[in-house]
Motif scaffolding. Structure first.
Motif, PDB file in Angstrom:
ATOM      1  N   PHE A  65     -45.099 -72.773 -15.735  1.00 51.36           N
ATOM      2  CA  PHE A  65     -46.120 -73.809 -15.662  1.00 51.36           C
ATOM      3  C   PHE A  65     -45.555 -75.157 -16.107  1.00 51.36           C
ATOM      4  O   PHE A  65     -44.633 -75.220 -16.920  1.00 51.36           O
ATOM      5  CB  PHE A  65     -47.296 -73.452 -16.587  1.00 51.36           C
ATOM      6  CG  PHE A  65     -47.952 -72.151 -16.273  1.00 51.36           C
ATOM      7  CD1 PHE A  65     -49.070 -72.103 -15.463  1.00 51.36           C
ATOM      8  CD2 PHE A  65     -47.451 -70.958 -16.788  1.00 51.36           C
ATOM      9  CE1 PHE A  65     -49.688 -70.889 -15.168  1.00 51.36           C
ATOM     10  CE2 PHE A  65     -48.058 -69.743 -16.504  1.00 51.36           C
ATOM     11  CZ  PHE A  65     -49.179 -69.713 -15.692  1.00 51.36           C
ATOM     12  N   GLY A  66     -46.169 -76.237 -15.596  1.00 46.67           N
ATOM     13  CA  GLY A  66     -45.758 -77.562 -16.044  1.00 46.67           C
ATOM     14  C   GLY A  66     -46.518 -78.657 -15.345  1.00 46.67           C
ATOM     15  O   GLY A  66     -47.260 -78.437 -14.385  1.00 46.67           O
ATOM     16  N   GLY A  67     -46.331 -79.875 -15.840  1.00 41.86           N
ATOM     17  CA  GLY A  67     -46.926 -81.046 -15.235  1.00 41.86           C
ATOM     18  C   GLY A  67     -46.069 -81.591 -14.108  1.00 41.86           C
ATOM     19  O   GLY A  67     -45.020 -81.034 -13.759  1.00 41.86           O
ATOM     20  N   ALA A  68     -46.500 -82.710 -13.569  1.00 42.54           N
ATOM     21  CA  ALA A  68     -45.852 -83.256 -12.378  1.00 42.54           C
ATOM     22  C   ALA A  68     -44.425 -83.732 -12.627  1.00 42.54           C
ATOM     23  O   ALA A  68     -43.636 -83.844 -11.685  1.00 42.54           O
ATOM     24  CB  ALA A  68     -46.687 -84.419 -11.834  1.00 42.54           C
ATOM     25  N   VAL A  88     -41.612 -69.644  -9.055  1.00 38.82           N
ATOM     26  CA  VAL A  88     -42.905 -70.232  -8.710  1.00 38.82           C
ATOM     27  C   VAL A  88     -43.290 -71.176  -9.830  1.00 38.82           C
ATOM     28  O   VAL A  88     -43.271 -70.803 -11.011  1.00 38.82           O
ATOM     29  CB  VAL A  88     -43.995 -69.152  -8.531  1.00 38.82           C
ATOM     30  CG1 VAL A  88     -45.341 -69.813  -8.187  1.00 38.82           C
ATOM     31  CG2 VAL A  88     -43.603 -68.139  -7.471  1.00 38.82           C
ATOM     32  N   GLY A  89     -43.626 -72.407  -9.487  1.00 39.02           N
ATOM     33  CA  GLY A  89     -44.067 -73.385 -10.462  1.00 39.02           C
ATOM     34  C   GLY A  89     -45.537 -73.689 -10.286  1.00 39.02           C
ATOM     35  O   GLY A  89     -45.950 -74.148  -9.206  1.00 39.02           O
ATOM     36  N   VAL A  90     -46.341 -73.406 -11.300  1.00 37.92           N
ATOM     37  CA  VAL A  90     -47.774 -73.702 -11.268  1.00 37.92           C
ATOM     38  C   VAL A  90     -47.955 -75.076 -11.894  1.00 37.92           C
ATOM     39  O   VAL A  90     -47.671 -75.274 -13.081  1.00 37.92           O
ATOM     40  CB  VAL A  90     -48.580 -72.629 -12.021  1.00 37.92           C
ATOM     41  CG1 VAL A  90     -50.069 -72.962 -11.972  1.00 37.92           C
ATOM     42  CG2 VAL A  90     -48.317 -71.260 -11.417  1.00 37.92           C
ATOM     43  N   VAL A  91     -48.420 -76.026 -11.094  1.00 35.03           N
ATOM     44  CA  VAL A  91     -48.438 -77.434 -11.483  1.00 35.03           C
ATOM     45  C   VAL A  91     -49.858 -77.864 -11.835  1.00 35.03           C
ATOM     46  O   VAL A  91     -50.811 -77.596 -11.090  1.00 35.03           O
ATOM     47  CB  VAL A  91     -47.883 -78.324 -10.354  1.00 35.03           C
ATOM     48  CG1 VAL A  91     -47.792 -79.779 -10.817  1.00 35.03           C
ATOM     49  CG2 VAL A  91     -46.516 -77.825  -9.897  1.00 35.03           C
ATOM     50  N   ARG A  92     -49.990 -78.539 -12.959  1.00 35.04           N
ATOM     51  CA  ARG A  92     -51.288 -79.041 -13.421  1.00 35.04           C
ATOM     52  C   ARG A  92     -51.752 -80.196 -12.541  1.00 35.04           C
ATOM     53  O   ARG A  92     -51.051 -81.188 -12.369  1.00 35.04           O
ATOM     54  CB  ARG A  92     -51.164 -79.523 -14.866  1.00 35.04           C
ATOM     55  CG  ARG A  92     -52.436 -80.100 -15.456  1.00 35.04           C
ATOM     56  CD  ARG A  92     -52.251 -80.555 -16.890  1.00 35.04           C
ATOM     57  NE  ARG A  92     -51.264 -81.624 -17.008  1.00 35.04           N
ATOM     58  CZ  ARG A  92     -50.082 -81.486 -17.576  1.00 35.04           C
ATOM     59  NH1 ARG A  92     -49.703 -80.328 -18.080  1.00 35.04           N
ATOM     60  NH2 ARG A  92     -49.247 -82.504 -17.647  1.00 35.04           N
ATOM     61  N   ALA A  97     -51.430 -81.925  -4.849  1.00 31.95           N
ATOM     62  CA  ALA A  97     -50.985 -81.189  -3.667  1.00 31.95           C
ATOM     63  C   ALA A  97     -51.026 -82.048  -2.415  1.00 31.95           C
ATOM     64  O   ALA A  97     -50.257 -81.817  -1.463  1.00 31.95           O
ATOM     65  CB  ALA A  97     -51.848 -79.946  -3.476  1.00 31.95           C
ATOM     66  N   ASP A  98     -51.932 -83.024  -2.388  1.00 32.29           N
ATOM     67  CA  ASP A  98     -52.097 -83.852  -1.195  1.00 32.29           C
ATOM     68  C   ASP A  98     -51.305 -85.147  -1.251  1.00 32.29           C
ATOM     69  O   ASP A  98     -51.402 -85.981  -0.359  1.00 32.29           O
ATOM     70  CB  ASP A  98     -53.586 -84.183  -0.998  1.00 32.29           C
ATOM     71  CG  ASP A  98     -54.421 -82.932  -0.783  1.00 32.29           C
ATOM     72  OD1 ASP A  98     -53.921 -82.008  -0.110  1.00 32.29           O
ATOM     73  OD2 ASP A  98     -55.548 -82.877  -1.304  1.00 32.29           O
ATOM     74  N   LEU A 115     -44.232 -74.287  -5.174  1.00 26.95           N
ATOM     75  CA  LEU A 115     -45.153 -75.034  -6.018  1.00 26.95           C
ATOM     76  C   LEU A 115     -46.592 -74.659  -5.690  1.00 26.95           C
ATOM     77  O   LEU A 115     -46.992 -74.633  -4.517  1.00 26.95           O
ATOM     78  CB  LEU A 115     -44.939 -76.532  -5.836  1.00 26.95           C
ATOM     79  CG  LEU A 115     -43.536 -77.050  -6.201  1.00 26.95           C
ATOM     80  CD1 LEU A 115     -43.402 -78.515  -5.837  1.00 26.95           C
ATOM     81  CD2 LEU A 115     -43.237 -76.831  -7.680  1.00 26.95           C
ATOM     82  N   HIS A 116     -47.350 -74.358  -6.732  1.00 27.16           N
ATOM     83  CA  HIS A 116     -48.760 -73.984  -6.587  1.00 27.16           C
ATOM     84  C   HIS A 116     -49.570 -74.888  -7.512  1.00 27.16           C
ATOM     85  O   HIS A 116     -49.349 -74.897  -8.723  1.00 27.16           O
ATOM     86  CB  HIS A 116     -48.958 -72.511  -6.956  1.00 27.16           C
ATOM     87  CG  HIS A 116     -50.370 -72.040  -6.844  1.00 27.16           C
ATOM     88  ND1 HIS A 116     -50.960 -71.737  -5.636  1.00 27.16           N
ATOM     89  CD2 HIS A 116     -51.321 -71.818  -7.795  1.00 27.16           C
ATOM     90  CE1 HIS A 116     -52.211 -71.351  -5.843  1.00 27.16           C
ATOM     91  NE2 HIS A 116     -52.449 -71.391  -7.145  1.00 27.16           N
TER      92      HIS A 116
END
Length: 297
Positions: A65-68, A88-92, A97-98, A115-116
């Motif tokens: 997990f992490g920020g941008a 896999v990186g789960v992004v806050r 995403a857009d 990236l999710h």
């Protein structure tokens, strides 16, 4: 089994003395522990925290997990590329995403990280078992090894203990910038008698003291070392870099030939100078500042 030898580090990392009159006039000696030179892509404490987790993953996909602008996400993605492990990186922030990818996330994607993006409310509850299970399912990563934000967990803390051991008898006070507390928890455990560890918080909240206590409990079964967290030098929060801090970092780099990373290292060095000028350290004190990163292009 994943071969970790491709992540061969430069250890122990060098210790560099800095001759700086701003410290010297107060009788304080400043050393830099150059953990930014440990590995070209897994910089500093990222190598120390990630390698134990990669060993535990044993070749399984790694989800974290992490920020941008997370340096932890970049290091994890780079490790995945070097080891041939899916990441896999789960992004806050689902709104990200857009948007066009910033250079940090673009590097993660180029290194093969999937990236999710999730909304900030869900991100705050990411450690809840039900929320985490839903995230793993949505990412198609149900069998993945999960590494928490910043890489701070018990294996990472035990990995960072070597950082303190490398600095035994080298300094009276060893200081490190703190985001999630794992490096400080391990560093303090590795220092010798009479040495103190100082964590400089780079984000608001005042929660890091509790986190370091929790991490030491998980890693060692109880408190270790003489340490404290100073919450006064975050400059407004994570990612906030004032013009004054930017100018300080530029000046420090010009004086000593060291490009200064802004989000962590600049706040650490500025805190140490402020504390020195305020008389927080007796004359004759040797400070060691852990350089945990370098500027990202």
């Amino acid at each position: 089994m994943t071969r970790l030898d491709v992540l061969q580090p430069r250890l122990p990392s060098p210790v560099q003395e800095v001759r700086d009159a701003r410290f010297g006039r107060h009788g304080v000696r400043l050393l830099l522990k150059r953990d930014d030179l440990v590995h070209p892509e897994l910089v500093g404490n990222k190598w120390r925290k990630l390698v134990p987790n990669l060993a535990a993953a044993a070749g399984r996909p790694v989800l974290t997990f992490g920020g941008a602008y997370s340096s932890h996400l970049r290091a994890t993605a780079a490790a995945g590329r070097l080891l041939g492990v899916r990441t896999v990186g789960v992004v806050r922030g689902d709104e990200l995403a857009d948007r066009p990818r910033n250079p940090s996330l673009a590097r993660c994607a180029a290194d093969g990280m999937r990236l999710h993006f999730i909304d900030r409310s869900t991100y705050r509850h990411k450690a809840d078992p039900g929320t985490l299970a839903a995230i793993l399912t949505a990412c198609g990563a149900s069998g993945a090894h999960v590494v928490p934000e910043g890489g701070s967990n018990a294996p990472a803390v035990r990995g960072c203990r070597a950082l303190g051991e490398e600095l035994r008898a080298r300094a009276d006070v060893v200081a490190v910038a703190c985001g999630t507390g794992g490096t400080l928890a391990g560093l303090a455990a590795g220092l010798g008698p009479g040495q103190r560890a100082l964590g400089v918080a780079v984000l608001r909240g005042g929660f890091l003291t509790g986190e370091v206590c929790r991490l030491q409990q998980e890693a060692f079964g109880g408190p270790r070392g003489d340490w404290r967290v100073d919450d006064r030098f975050h400059g407004g929060g994570y990612g906030r870099v004032s013009p004054g801090l930017d100018a300080f970092a530029e000046d420090f780099g010009d004086r000593h030939g060291l490009p200064v990373e802004r989000l962590y290292v600049a706040k650490l060095l500025h805190a140490l100078l402020t504390l020195t000028e305020d008389g927080a350290f007796p004359r004759g004190t040797t400070l060691a500042a852990v350089v945990t990163g370098r500027p990202f292009p």
